[in-house]
Design a protein around this motif. Structure first.
Motif, PDB file in Angstrom:
ATOM      1  N   HIS A   5     -15.643  -9.322   6.559  1.00  0.00           N
ATOM      2  CA  HIS A   5     -14.132  -9.388   6.528  1.00  0.00           C
ATOM      3  C   HIS A   5     -13.638  -7.914   7.294  1.00  0.00           C
ATOM      4  N   ARG A   6     -14.602  -6.966   7.104  1.00  0.00           N
ATOM      5  CA  ARG A   6     -14.074  -5.572   7.572  1.00  0.00           C
ATOM      6  C   ARG A   6     -13.694  -5.333   9.072  1.00  0.00           C
ATOM      7  N   ASP A   7     -14.521  -6.155   9.788  1.00  0.00           N
ATOM      8  CA  ASP A   7     -14.270  -6.090  11.443  1.00  0.00           C
ATOM      9  C   ASP A   7     -13.186  -6.776  11.813  1.00  0.00           C
ATOM     10  N   ARG A   8     -12.797  -7.896  11.158  1.00  0.00           N
ATOM     11  CA  ARG A   8     -11.311  -8.460  11.459  1.00  0.00           C
ATOM     12  C   ARG A   8     -10.272  -7.846  10.988  1.00  0.00           C
ATOM     13  N   LEU A   9     -10.395  -7.180   9.830  1.00  0.00           N
ATOM     14  CA  LEU A   9      -9.312  -6.273   9.257  1.00  0.00           C
ATOM     15  C   LEU A   9      -9.043  -5.241  10.152  1.00  0.00           C
ATOM     16  N   ILE A  10     -10.064  -4.722  10.660  1.00  0.00           N
ATOM     17  CA  ILE A  10      -9.786  -3.430  11.442  1.00  0.00           C
ATOM     18  C   ILE A  10      -9.267  -3.932  12.827  1.00  0.00           C
ATOM     19  N   GLU A  11      -9.731  -4.941  13.227  1.00  0.00           N
ATOM     20  CA  GLU A  11      -9.107  -5.632  14.748  1.00  0.00           C
ATOM     21  C   GLU A  11      -7.575  -6.130  14.411  1.00  0.00           C
ATOM     22  N   ARG A  12      -7.390  -6.563  13.280  1.00  0.00           N
ATOM     23  CA  ARG A  12      -6.043  -7.201  12.980  1.00  0.00           C
ATOM     24  C   ARG A  12      -4.975  -6.184  12.522  1.00  0.00           C
ATOM     25  N   CYS A  13      -5.387  -5.269  12.000  1.00  0.00           N
ATOM     26  CA  CYS A  13      -4.537  -4.251  11.182  1.00  0.00           C
ATOM     27  C   CYS A  13      -4.745  -2.864  11.483  1.00  0.00           C
ATOM     28  N   GLY A  14      -5.956  -2.592  11.939  1.00  0.00           N
ATOM     29  CA  GLY A  14      -6.434  -1.189  12.028  1.00  0.00           C
ATOM     30  C   GLY A  14      -6.850  -0.780  10.821  1.00  0.00           C
ATOM     31  N   GLY A  15      -7.243  -1.405   9.640  1.00  0.00           N
ATOM     32  CA  GLY A  15      -7.704  -1.057   8.397  1.00  0.00           C
ATOM     33  C   GLY A  15      -6.460  -0.891   7.423  1.00  0.00           C
ATOM     34  N   HIS A  16      -5.020  -0.962   7.924  1.00  0.00           N
ATOM     35  CA  HIS A  16      -4.205  -0.736   6.877  1.00  0.00           C
ATOM     36  C   HIS A  16      -3.573  -1.820   6.126  1.00  0.00           C
ATOM     37  N   LEU A  17      -3.741  -1.668   4.872  1.00  0.00           N
ATOM     38  CA  LEU A  17      -3.475  -2.656   3.848  1.00  0.00           C
ATOM     39  C   LEU A  17      -2.406  -2.463   3.198  1.00  0.00           C
ATOM     40  N   VAL A  18      -1.968  -3.520   2.211  1.00  0.00           N
ATOM     41  CA  VAL A  18      -1.040  -3.291   1.251  1.00  0.00           C
ATOM     42  C   VAL A  18      -1.472  -4.049   0.032  1.00  0.00           C
ATOM     43  N   VAL A  19      -1.514  -3.312  -1.187  1.00  0.00           N
ATOM     44  CA  VAL A  19      -2.130  -3.912  -2.406  1.00  0.00           C
ATOM     45  C   VAL A  19      -1.117  -3.850  -3.354  1.00  0.00           C
ATOM     46  N   THR A  20      -0.946  -4.891  -3.899  1.00  0.00           N
ATOM     47  CA  THR A  20       0.080  -5.145  -5.093  1.00  0.00           C
ATOM     48  C   THR A  20      -0.305  -6.031  -6.200  1.00  0.00           C
ATOM     49  N   VAL A  21       0.460  -6.136  -7.236  1.00  0.00           N
ATOM     50  CA  VAL A  21      -0.124  -7.169  -8.510  1.00  0.00           C
ATOM     51  C   VAL A  21       0.483  -8.489  -8.376  1.00  0.00           C
ATOM     52  N   ASP A  22      -0.286  -9.382  -9.169  1.00  0.00           N
ATOM     53  CA  ASP A  22       0.083 -10.540  -9.053  1.00  0.00           C
ATOM     54  C   ASP A  22       0.292 -11.005 -10.550  1.00  0.00           C
ATOM     55  N   ARG A  23       1.133 -12.194 -10.892  1.00  0.00           N
ATOM     56  CA  ARG A  23       1.447 -12.448 -12.063  1.00  0.00           C
ATOM     57  C   ARG A  23       0.329 -12.988 -12.816  1.00  0.00           C
ATOM     58  N   ASP A  24      -0.870 -13.432 -12.350  1.00  0.00           N
ATOM     59  CA  ASP A  24      -2.004 -13.777 -12.957  1.00  0.00           C
ATOM     60  C   ASP A  24      -2.919 -12.735 -13.483  1.00  0.00           C
ATOM     61  N   GLY A  25      -2.667 -11.401 -12.993  1.00  0.00           N
ATOM     62  CA  GLY A  25      -3.618 -10.440 -13.441  1.00  0.00           C
ATOM     63  C   GLY A  25      -4.458  -9.902 -12.528  1.00  0.00           C
ATOM     64  N   CYS A  26      -4.461 -10.358 -11.260  1.00  0.00           N
ATOM     65  CA  CYS A  26      -5.234  -9.720 -10.260  1.00  0.00           C
ATOM     66  C   CYS A  26      -4.431  -8.906  -9.223  1.00  0.00           C
ATOM     67  N   LEU A  27      -5.175  -8.331  -8.372  1.00  0.00           N
ATOM     68  CA  LEU A  27      -4.305  -7.681  -7.307  1.00  0.00           C
ATOM     69  C   LEU A  27      -4.493  -8.506  -6.028  1.00  0.00           C
ATOM     70  N   LEU A  28      -3.295  -8.274  -5.242  1.00  0.00           N
ATOM     71  CA  LEU A  28      -3.214  -9.012  -4.050  1.00  0.00           C
ATOM     72  C   LEU A  28      -3.407  -7.803  -2.741  1.00  0.00           C
ATOM     73  N   ILE A  29      -4.386  -8.116  -1.930  1.00  0.00           N
ATOM     74  CA  ILE A  29      -4.669  -7.479  -0.806  1.00  0.00           C
ATOM     75  C   ILE A  29      -4.231  -8.081   0.491  1.00  0.00           C
ATOM     76  N   TYR A  30      -3.046  -7.674   1.256  1.00  0.00           N
ATOM     77  CA  TYR A  30      -2.686  -8.051   2.394  1.00  0.00           C
ATOM     78  C   TYR A  30      -3.084  -7.134   3.815  1.00  0.00           C
ATOM     79  N   PRO A  31      -3.402  -7.606   4.730  1.00  0.00           N
ATOM     80  CA  PRO A  31      -3.375  -6.723   6.067  1.00  0.00           C
ATOM     81  C   PRO A  31      -1.807  -6.440   6.169  1.00  0.00           C
ATOM     82  N   LEU A  32      -1.486  -5.416   6.562  1.00  0.00           N
ATOM     83  CA  LEU A  32      -0.118  -4.715   6.814  1.00  0.00           C
ATOM     84  C   LEU A  32       0.620  -5.881   7.649  1.00  0.00           C
ATOM     85  N   PRO A  33       0.231  -6.495   8.901  1.00  0.00           N
ATOM     86  CA  PRO A  33       1.364  -7.364   9.391  1.00  0.00           C
ATOM     87  C   PRO A  33       1.766  -8.385   8.425  1.00  0.00           C
TER      88      PRO A  33
END
Length: 134
Positions: A5-33
């Motif tokens: 997944h790393r190469d695609r994330l670097i290509e898609r968003c330069g490795g810039h991510l946003v992490v937030t919470v989810d009601r089910d108790g996990c973390l959600l990790i989004y590519p910045l766009p």
């Protein structure tokens, strides 16, 4: 982040991510766009609707912009790690436009519960997705 997944994330968003919470108790990790699209939708939600306010507070209020390092790692802030009860063993689950990051024991417990659930009325999928059901 796994190499596949790393190469695609670097290509898609330069490795810039946003992490937030989810009601089910996990973390959600989004590519910045992708997060920016989610955030734009959240901003448009009514501030007078209690559920909408709650969702905005949870997702936007806990959102942290993070970057993959040269080894494809990301340092999660302590409050996010604590929220998801992340310890040594975690599970990364792809969800199309985002990833879910789970504490491994929690993931296994919930996965087993979801597999055992009786579908009932609310468990029906739209017709075009019915073929995907177990």
């Amino acid at each position: 982040m796994p190499a596949k997944h790393r190469d695609r994330l670097i290509e898609r968003c330069g490795g810039h991510l946003v992490v937030t919470v989810d009601r089910d108790g996990c973390l959600l990790i989004y590519p910045l766009p992708d997060w920016e699209e989610v955030e734009a939708k959240l901003v448009r939600l009514s501030s007078t609707n209690k559920r909408a306010r709650s969702l905005k507070r949870l997702l936007m209020g806990h959102a942290e912009e993070l970057d993959l390092d040269g080894s494809g790692r990301v340092l999660l802030p302590a409050p996010l790690r604590e929220f998801a009860k992340l310890d040594k063993h975690v599970v990364l689950v792809g969800q199309g436009n985002k990833f879910e990051l789970w504490d491994e024991p929690t993931w296994h417990r919930l996965r087993d519960e979801w597999l055992a659930e009786d579908e009932g009325e609310d468990g029906e999928l739209p017709g075009d997705l019915e073929s995907l059901a177990f």
